[in-house]
Design a protein around this motif. Structure first.
Motif, PDB file in Angstrom:
ATOM      1  N   LYS A  91      10.603 -13.093   9.481  1.00  0.00           N
ATOM      2  CA  LYS A  91      10.688 -12.656  10.842  1.00  0.00           C
ATOM      3  C   LYS A  91      10.486 -13.758  11.893  1.00  0.00           C
ATOM      4  CE  LYS A  91       8.945  -8.396  12.662  1.00  0.00           C
ATOM      5  NZ  LYS A  91       8.113  -7.057  12.496  1.00  0.00           N
ATOM      6  N   LEU A  92       9.777 -14.641  11.632  1.00  0.00           N
ATOM      7  CA  LEU A  92       9.479 -15.700  12.590  1.00  0.00           C
ATOM      8  C   LEU A  92      10.430 -16.895  12.668  1.00  0.00           C
ATOM      9  CD1 LEU A  92       5.351 -15.872  12.204  1.00  0.00           C
ATOM     10  CD2 LEU A  92       6.539 -15.125  14.103  1.00  0.00           C
ATOM     11  N   GLY A  93      11.235 -16.759  11.499  1.00  0.00           N
ATOM     12  CA  GLY A  93      12.400 -17.944  11.539  1.00  0.00           C
ATOM     13  C   GLY A  93      11.405 -19.209  10.940  1.00  0.00           C
ATOM     14  N   VAL A  94      10.481 -19.252  10.247  1.00  0.00           N
ATOM     15  CA  VAL A  94       9.946 -20.243   9.517  1.00  0.00           C
ATOM     16  C   VAL A  94      10.068 -20.090   7.992  1.00  0.00           C
ATOM     17  CG1 VAL A  94       8.539 -20.884  11.576  1.00  0.00           C
ATOM     18  CG2 VAL A  94       7.614 -19.657   9.881  1.00  0.00           C
ATOM     19  N   THR A  95       9.733 -21.163   7.335  1.00  0.00           N
ATOM     20  CA  THR A  95       9.592 -21.211   6.089  1.00  0.00           C
ATOM     21  C   THR A  95       8.332 -20.603   5.584  1.00  0.00           C
ATOM     22  OG1 THR A  95       8.738 -23.383   5.608  1.00  0.00           O
ATOM     23  CG2 THR A  95      11.113 -23.299   5.547  1.00  0.00           C
ATOM     24  N   PHE A  96       8.075 -20.165   4.297  1.00  0.00           N
ATOM     25  CA  PHE A  96       6.790 -19.648   3.891  1.00  0.00           C
ATOM     26  C   PHE A  96       5.714 -20.776   3.959  1.00  0.00           C
ATOM     27  CE2 PHE A  96       3.590 -19.054   0.534  1.00  0.00           C
ATOM     28  CZ  PHE A  96       3.174 -17.666   0.826  1.00  0.00           C
ATOM     29  N   ARG A  97       6.137 -22.027   3.600  1.00  0.00           N
ATOM     30  CA  ARG A  97       5.224 -22.905   3.592  1.00  0.00           C
ATOM     31  C   ARG A  97       4.712 -23.265   5.104  1.00  0.00           C
ATOM     32  NH1 ARG A  97       6.443 -28.494   1.919  1.00  0.00           N
ATOM     33  NH2 ARG A  97       8.481 -28.067   3.031  1.00  0.00           N
ATOM     34  N   PRO A 145      -5.581 -26.134  28.729  1.00  0.00           N
ATOM     35  CA  PRO A 145      -4.566 -27.274  28.594  1.00  0.00           C
ATOM     36  C   PRO A 145      -3.194 -26.769  27.529  1.00  0.00           C
ATOM     37  CG  PRO A 145      -6.852 -27.673  27.700  1.00  0.00           C
ATOM     38  CD  PRO A 145      -6.717 -26.322  28.077  1.00  0.00           C
ATOM     39  N   LEU A 146      -2.469 -27.357  27.741  1.00  0.00           N
ATOM     40  CA  LEU A 146      -1.134 -27.149  27.333  1.00  0.00           C
ATOM     41  C   LEU A 146      -1.213 -26.588  25.678  1.00  0.00           C
ATOM     42  CD1 LEU A 146       2.152 -26.810  27.382  1.00  0.00           C
ATOM     43  CD2 LEU A 146       2.047 -29.173  26.909  1.00  0.00           C
ATOM     44  N   GLN A 147      -1.912 -27.628  24.861  1.00  0.00           N
ATOM     45  CA  GLN A 147      -1.944 -27.265  23.695  1.00  0.00           C
ATOM     46  C   GLN A 147      -2.623 -25.883  23.282  1.00  0.00           C
ATOM     47  OE1 GLN A 147      -0.222 -29.308  21.209  1.00  0.00           O
ATOM     48  NE2 GLN A 147      -0.655 -27.470  20.019  1.00  0.00           N
ATOM     49  N   ASP A 148      -3.881 -25.765  23.932  1.00  0.00           N
ATOM     50  CA  ASP A 148      -4.486 -24.668  23.943  1.00  0.00           C
ATOM     51  C   ASP A 148      -3.512 -23.266  24.199  1.00  0.00           C
ATOM     52  OD1 ASP A 148      -6.343 -26.078  23.529  1.00  0.00           O
ATOM     53  OD2 ASP A 148      -7.801 -25.567  24.911  1.00  0.00           O
ATOM     54  N   TYR A 149      -2.709 -23.477  24.981  1.00  0.00           N
ATOM     55  CA  TYR A 149      -2.029 -22.117  25.573  1.00  0.00           C
ATOM     56  C   TYR A 149      -0.828 -21.986  24.507  1.00  0.00           C
ATOM     57  CZ  TYR A 149       1.820 -19.965  27.744  1.00  0.00           C
ATOM     58  OH  TYR A 149       2.969 -19.057  28.125  1.00  0.00           O
ATOM     59  N   LEU A 150      -0.339 -23.246  23.931  1.00  0.00           N
ATOM     60  CA  LEU A 150       0.862 -23.050  23.000  1.00  0.00           C
ATOM     61  C   LEU A 150      -0.038 -22.579  21.552  1.00  0.00           C
ATOM     62  CD1 LEU A 150       2.502 -26.532  23.448  1.00  0.00           C
ATOM     63  CD2 LEU A 150       3.189 -24.331  23.890  1.00  0.00           C
ATOM     64  N   ASP A 151      -1.037 -22.927  21.348  1.00  0.00           N
ATOM     65  CA  ASP A 151      -1.894 -22.430  19.981  1.00  0.00           C
ATOM     66  C   ASP A 151      -2.086 -20.717  20.301  1.00  0.00           C
ATOM     67  OD1 ASP A 151      -1.693 -24.808  18.957  1.00  0.00           O
ATOM     68  OD2 ASP A 151      -4.137 -25.220  19.169  1.00  0.00           O
ATOM     69  N   ARG A 152      -2.167 -20.611  21.367  1.00  0.00           N
ATOM     70  CA  ARG A 152      -2.503 -19.202  21.453  1.00  0.00           C
ATOM     71  C   ARG A 152      -1.375 -18.246  21.391  1.00  0.00           C
ATOM     72  NH1 ARG A 152      -2.895 -16.164  26.074  1.00  0.00           N
ATOM     73  NH2 ARG A 152      -2.809 -17.929  27.774  1.00  0.00           N
ATOM     74  N   VAL A 153      -0.118 -19.064  21.975  1.00  0.00           N
ATOM     75  CA  VAL A 153       1.019 -17.999  21.806  1.00  0.00           C
ATOM     76  C   VAL A 153       1.458 -17.979  20.483  1.00  0.00           C
ATOM     77  CG1 VAL A 153       3.476 -18.219  22.361  1.00  0.00           C
ATOM     78  CG2 VAL A 153       1.726 -18.602  24.238  1.00  0.00           C
ATOM     79  N   GLU A 186      -0.584 -15.698  18.685  1.00  0.00           N
ATOM     80  CA  GLU A 186      -0.250 -14.005  18.779  1.00  0.00           C
ATOM     81  C   GLU A 186       1.084 -13.778  18.211  1.00  0.00           C
ATOM     82  OE1 GLU A 186      -2.214 -13.959  23.254  1.00  0.00           O
ATOM     83  OE2 GLU A 186      -0.236 -14.008  23.040  1.00  0.00           O
ATOM     84  N   ALA A 187       2.022 -14.404  17.960  1.00  0.00           N
ATOM     85  CA  ALA A 187       3.243 -14.314  17.433  1.00  0.00           C
ATOM     86  C   ALA A 187       3.130 -14.086  15.927  1.00  0.00           C
ATOM     87  CB  ALA A 187       4.318 -15.631  17.704  1.00  0.00           C
ATOM     88  N   ILE A 188       2.145 -14.970  15.345  1.00  0.00           N
ATOM     89  CA  ILE A 188       1.916 -14.773  13.850  1.00  0.00           C
ATOM     90  C   ILE A 188       1.151 -13.546  13.673  1.00  0.00           C
ATOM     91  CG2 ILE A 188       0.587 -16.011  11.978  1.00  0.00           C
ATOM     92  CD1 ILE A 188       1.448 -18.714  13.010  1.00  0.00           C
ATOM     93  N   VAL A 189       0.239 -13.394  14.310  1.00  0.00           N
ATOM     94  CA  VAL A 189      -0.459 -12.094  13.858  1.00  0.00           C
ATOM     95  C   VAL A 189       0.412 -10.808  14.033  1.00  0.00           C
ATOM     96  CG1 VAL A 189      -2.400 -10.553  14.733  1.00  0.00           C
ATOM     97  CG2 VAL A 189      -2.798 -13.161  14.582  1.00  0.00           C
ATOM     98  N   LYS A 190       1.264 -10.740  15.227  1.00  0.00           N
ATOM     99  CA  LYS A 190       2.190  -9.695  15.269  1.00  0.00           C
ATOM    100  C   LYS A 190       3.099  -9.626  14.209  1.00  0.00           C
ATOM    101  CE  LYS A 190       4.850  -7.887  19.061  1.00  0.00           C
ATOM    102  NZ  LYS A 190       5.904  -8.460  20.015  1.00  0.00           N
ATOM    103  N   ALA A 191       3.559 -10.748  13.874  1.00  0.00           N
ATOM    104  CA  ALA A 191       4.698 -10.634  12.802  1.00  0.00           C
ATOM    105  C   ALA A 191       3.794 -10.157  11.506  1.00  0.00           C
ATOM    106  CB  ALA A 191       5.176 -12.039  12.486  1.00  0.00           C
ATOM    107  N   LEU A 192       2.573 -10.425  11.127  1.00  0.00           N
ATOM    108  CA  LEU A 192       1.902 -10.089  10.014  1.00  0.00           C
ATOM    109  C   LEU A 192       1.499  -8.624  10.073  1.00  0.00           C
ATOM    110  CD1 LEU A 192      -0.529 -13.348   9.714  1.00  0.00           C
ATOM    111  CD2 LEU A 192       1.408 -12.571   8.232  1.00  0.00           C
ATOM    112  N   GLU A 193       1.349  -8.312  11.297  1.00  0.00           N
ATOM    113  CA  GLU A 193       0.927  -6.932  11.500  1.00  0.00           C
ATOM    114  C   GLU A 193       2.264  -5.887  11.050  1.00  0.00           C
ATOM    115  OE1 GLU A 193      -2.875  -7.413  14.429  1.00  0.00           O
ATOM    116  OE2 GLU A 193      -1.164  -6.479  15.154  1.00  0.00           O
TER     117      GLU A 193
END
Ligand SMILES: Nc1ncnc2c1ncn2[C@@H]1O[C@H](COP(=O)(O)OP(=O)(O)OP(=O)(O)O)[C@@H](O)[C@H]1O
Length: 438
Positions: free
Chosen positions: A420-426, A390-398, A401-408
């Motif tokens: 790095k991700l262009g989002v606020t800390f919150r 389902p689209l939502q699962d796909y989006l969650d997965r992407v 992955e992006a968050i884990v990569k930025a954290l690493e």
């Protein structure tokens, strides 16, 4: 001596008229009664009113006729409607026609008091900041947002702001607050997705000393902190169902009770909420209460995604370059400008900010080329054929992955990863909680 304020009451039931009349008299106001639309129109044409309250169902028409009459005559007068329990549709229609608030029957004294207070505040002129400071843009879509924000700022009804992440929903909420009569009172922003469920009630409503282990002093909640001002509920779709019930009650009763307190206290706050989710679909799915949805969705405002504001991108880019680079800010080459205009921006305005902040920080010459912008092509939605993901699962997965990569890439420094991700800390903290990223 201050002038006694005149209030027009329109209701066909003598008992209710009398009750409202007595209540308003006790509040030091001068009520005048009308039993139907014709009488109300005649009284209004006589002038001299500071507020009008009208029932929706009247023998020769309805409350909307009274609201419309005020609009048509250009009378400078706040009007509120009183609706039967469960007829939220009527209230929404009245609000759209220009009523500033509505009450549901049976009307309590506390509700009436708080309504009169905010109605009279509507008259108080406030310092109006320039809308330009909050939301830039010349495109028709942004101009429409600014026009609506100005209009919505004059009402007291709840506003619900929709739009993708990073489209300026919080900026729009602040603008509505700053343009309205509550501008000199607090604006309290709450990310509903970032509060652990067990703490929600105490965070929203506050607590008394001794209410639970660790409550060693009285504490105000968001409602008390926003008293007289605006409570901005960001990511409102994430509120758990149990909290939705309590929030609805607080909004309806215009009163809250601190944990451990025996008395309720009046809560005069204007609610503005925002979500990037489809709230109506959540109602359908049983994840969001319909009654709360009606309460919150009285005045909807949609923020356009950046891809609908392409013509404004050069203007945005110039302003941002100045913000990040000051007088010595680098300039964009024509090719870089085109590349910025063609980019897809799934992260919207916040992504554009991020791209330019990075480019300014790394700039080695006074001009920025397409390559300096480091635009990453958008990931396309292409699940394995037949995988049925389902689209939502796909989006969650992407997203995960992006968050884990930025954290690493930042040794788990969440502040830097958010940047790095262009989002606020919150926002990062909220997304990590939602996706279960530890
Ligand atoms: N039209 C605009 N003009 C100037 N700045 C804008 C505009 N739209 C958005 N921004 C900026 O983009 C950033 C993101 O805006 P904001 O936080 O209001 O978005 P949001 O929709 O609430 O995001 P989220 O859904 O992630 O909470 C902010 O820095 C804001 O100032």
């Amino acid at each position: 001596m201050t002038k006694t304020l005149r209030v027009l009451i329109v209701d066909d039931e003598p008992d209710i008229r009398e009750l409202l009349e007595l209540t308003l008299l006790k509040m030091g106001l001068a009520p005048v009664c009308a039993a139907n639309v014709a009488e109300a129109k005649a009284a209004l044409d006589g002038g001299g009113f500071d507020l009008a309250l009208t029932d929706m169902r009247l023998p020769d028409g309805d409350g909307l006729d009274v609201v419309n009459h005020i609009g048509e005559r250009g009378l400078d007068l706040p009007i509120a409607v009183i609706t039967a329990h469960g007829s939220a549709d009527n209230a929404v229609r009245a609000m759209k026609a220009g009523a500033f608030d509505y009450l549901q029957k049976p009307v309590s004294l506390a509700q009436l008091r708080s309504l009169v207070k905010s109605a009279l505040k509507v008259e108080v002129p406030s310092a109006r900041p320039s809308a330009r400071q909050r939301l830039l843009g010349e495109s028709p879509a942004i101009q429409e947002v600014l026009r609506l924000a100005e209009k919505l700022s004059r009402s007291q009804a709840a506003v619900s702001i929709g739009g993708e992440s990073g489209t300026g929903k919080e900026q729009a909420a602040r603008l509505i607050h700053e343009l309205g009569p509550r501008a000199d009172k607090p604006f309290v922003a709450v990310n509903c997705g970032a509060i652990p469920e067990s703490l929600m009630e105490s965070e929203f409503f506050g607590y008394r000393k001794g209410a639970f282990t660790g409550a060693d002093a009285d504490r105000d909640g968001f409602f008390q902190l926003a008293q007289g001002g605006t409570l901005f509920l960001d990511e409102v779709a994430e509120l758990p169902l149990a909290m939705q019930v309590k929030l609805l009650r607080a909004i309806q009763e215009k009163a809250v009770r601190k944990l451990g307190a025996s008395q309720e206290e009046a809560a005069d706050v204007r609610i503005i909420c925002a979500t990037h989710r489809d709230l109506a679909a959540r109602v359908e799915a049983g994840q969001f209460r319909q009654d709360l949805y009606y309460r919150l969705n009285v005045l909807p405002l949609r923020m356009p995604p950046l891809r609908e504001l392409r013509d404004d991108i050069p203007l945005f880019a110039d302003r941002l370059l100045q913000r990040f680079g000051g007088a010595s800010a680098p300039r964009l080459t024509a090719d870089a400008r085109r590349a910025l205009q063609d980019h897809a921006y799934p992260g919207n305005f916040r992504e554009l900010e991020n791209i330019l902040e990075r480019a300014v920080a790394l700039a080695a010459s006074p001009s920025l080329s397409r390559d300096d912008l480091q635009l990453t092509p958008c990931v396309e939605y292409s699940p394995e054929p037949g995988s049925g993901e389902p689209l939502q699962d796909y989006l969650d997965r992407v997203e995960r992955e992006a968050i884990v990569k930025a954290l690493e890439g930042t040794r788990y420094n969440r502040t830097q990863a958010a940047k790095k991700l262009g989002v606020t800390f919150r926002s990062l903290r909220y997304r990590m909680e939602r996706l279960g990223v530890k």
